[in-house]
Design a protein around this motif. Structure first.
Motif, PDB file in Angstrom:
ATOM      1  N   UNK A   1       0.822  -1.217   0.000  1.00 16.14           N
ATOM      2  CA  UNK A   1       0.000   0.000   0.000  1.00 16.14           C
ATOM      3  C   UNK A   1       0.855   1.266   0.000  1.00 16.14           C
ATOM      4  N   UNK A   2       1.999   1.248   0.683  1.00 12.08           N
ATOM      5  CA  UNK A   2       2.853   2.437   0.782  1.00 12.08           C
ATOM      6  C   UNK A   2       4.079   2.351  -0.117  1.00 12.08           C
ATOM      7  N   UNK A   3       4.082   1.406  -1.058  1.00  9.59           N
ATOM      8  CA  UNK A   3       5.261   1.236  -1.904  1.00  9.59           C
ATOM      9  C   UNK A   3       5.476   2.421  -2.836  1.00  9.59           C
ATOM     10  N   UNK A   4       4.417   2.872  -3.513  1.00  9.55           N
ATOM     11  CA  UNK A   4       4.578   3.951  -4.488  1.00  9.55           C
ATOM     12  C   UNK A   4       5.084   5.243  -3.850  1.00  9.55           C
ATOM     13  N   UNK A   5       4.539   5.694  -2.720  1.00 12.37           N
ATOM     14  CA  UNK A   5       5.102   6.899  -2.090  1.00 12.37           C
ATOM     15  C   UNK A   5       6.575   6.733  -1.710  1.00 12.37           C
TER      16      UNK A   5
ATOM     17  N   UNK B   1       8.713   5.062  -3.308  1.00 15.29           N
ATOM     18  CA  UNK B   1       9.488   5.129  -4.543  1.00 15.29           C
ATOM     19  C   UNK B   1       9.332   6.469  -5.246  1.00 15.29           C
ATOM     20  N   UNK B   2       8.685   7.444  -4.559  1.00 15.41           N
ATOM     21  CA  UNK B   2       8.438   8.778  -5.111  1.00 15.41           C
ATOM     22  C   UNK B   2       7.615   8.707  -6.394  1.00 15.41           C
ATOM     23  N   UNK B   3       6.643   7.810  -6.420  1.00 10.18           N
ATOM     24  CA  UNK B   3       5.729   7.671  -7.547  1.00 10.18           C
ATOM     25  C   UNK B   3       4.370   8.202  -7.134  1.00 10.18           C
ATOM     26  N   UNK B   4       3.850   9.182  -7.914  1.00 12.49           N
ATOM     27  CA  UNK B   4       2.567   9.786  -7.613  1.00 12.49           C
ATOM     28  C   UNK B   4       1.440   8.941  -8.209  1.00 12.49           C
ATOM     29  N   UNK B   5       0.435   8.589  -7.417  1.00  8.08           N
ATOM     30  CA  UNK B   5      -0.720   7.816  -7.875  1.00  8.08           C
ATOM     31  C   UNK B   5      -1.958   8.283  -7.136  1.00  8.08           C
TER      32      UNK B   5
END
Length: 365
Positions: free
Chosen positions: A180-184, A186-190
């Motif tokens: 759930x918190x992987x994208x933030x 990795x500095x990926x906006x979703x």
């Protein structure tokens, strides 16, 4: 002493193209053209025949077709033929009425002919059969197809089929929670956290035996927790039409190398082979000097027809608000997660209800 005689020595000639090397290259092209075709003979047959079957899904199937004229359909249902332009005019009128004069009135473009796109399909399941009703709105005619879904011999249902087994540590919900918190990070906006694709969850395939030492092929869905399977020695009864279309639609490389992985590899090789055939065919044609003039005319005609019909087809496909494909799921909401096993409606061992449809609805029409 210098000589007054003219210099008659022959200047050195430029090295000409080696005829042996050219002949060797063309021989290699011809041999590759021929032997690759022989090597890929089974795949060319499968993709060629199955490609045509997409346009003829009832070919070779146990399907009864009943045609209904516009008079029959009108007398039985009251359905009348309708023109696309008539519907378009009503839509524009209603749209203008809803705007209440704000933003200006919309007008139907008289230079563009309104038309229908797609099929008007209605479905009704039966006992051992499915009914597909397709209406031609423009002509007011219809076709009723009844597809037999029952097997020629009774199919044994696995005693565990349809039951659910809850594995909280290995479910798709557990995977969603962990990433759930992987994208933030990795500095990926979703817009949302990572969600399971609605197109399906992975399955665990295994084989087990029961108390009578009978072997079962079992599938366990990590998304729903649902079990299904069949006796190992039993062979599924599917028609040649369905078998070929399944092979045609099998794509992507699995994570593990196996039969499906090799099938995907040969599908790629077959696609490359078709391209090579087209290009090498041009080289082989150019070698035959007597046919060059006729060939130029044939190629020019083919390119012209191709651009005309391919361009027209693309224009029809892109008429509406076509969105770029974003990948598996395409931003759709994830499927509902399965309930725990304790809350399941049916315990392990109960017989499930029969499936309504045995083939995708798109294949039926």
């Amino acid at each position: 002493m210098s000589s007054d005689l003219p210099d008659t020595s022959t200047p050195p000639e430029r090295p000409a193209r080696s005829p042996k090397r050219y002949a060797l290259v063309m021989k290699l092209v011809r041999r590759t053209h021929m032997y690759l075709g022989l090597l890929l003979f089974p795949w060319l047959l499968v993709f060629g025949i199955s490609g045509m079957l997409f346009n003829h899904p009832n070919l070779g199937e146990d399907v009864k077709v009943r045609e209904l004229s516009s008079e029959q359909l009108r007398s039985l249902t009251g359905l009348e033929p309708v023109q696309a332009g008539e519907i378009a005019r009503e839509v524009v009128a209603r749209l203008n009425a809803q705007n209440n004069g704000q933003g200006g009135a919309y007008q139907l473009d008289p230079g563009f002919e309104s038309s229908f796109s797609g099929f008007t399909v209605l479905l009704a399941p039966g006992e051992g059969e499915n009914h597909i009703f397709i209406v031609d709105l423009k002509d007011g005619t219809a076709t009723l197809s009844t597809r037999n879904t029952g097997a020629s011999k009774p199919q044994e249902t696995a005693p565990f089929a349809g039951a659910t087994v809850s594995l909280p540590n290995h479910s798709m919900a557990a995977i969603e929670s962990k990433v759930a918190q992987l994208l933030p990070k990795l500095d990926v906006q979703a817009k949302t956290p990572l969600r399971a694709s609605p197109r399906g969850a992975p399955e665990v395939r295994f084989r087990m035996t029961d108390a009578q030492q009978r072997a079962w092929n079992v599938t366990y869905n990590l998304g729903s927790g649902r079990l299904d399977g069949r006796p190992t020695e039993a062979t599924p009864e599917i028609s040649a039409n369905e078998l070929l279309t399944k092979l045609h639609k099998t794509h992507h490389y699995p994570l593990d190398v196996g039969f499906t992985w090799v099938w995907a590899l040969f599908a790629d090789i077959t696609g490359l082979m078709i391209v090579f055939w087209a290009v090498s065919g041009l080289f082989m044609w150019w070698q035959m000097k007597p046919t060059r003039v006729i060939g130029v005319g044939a190629i020019s005609l083919a390119v012209g027809l191709g651009l005309f019909f391919i361009g027209g087809t693309i224009a029809e496909l892109h008429f509406g608000n076509v969105q770029k494909r974003t990948g598996p799921g395409d931003g759709q909401p994830p499927p509902a997660q399965a309930k725990p096993a304790a809350a399941a409606a049916r315990p392990v061992g109960a017989v499930p209800a029969p499936e309504v449809m045995t083939r995708s609805e798109s294949d039926d029409h």
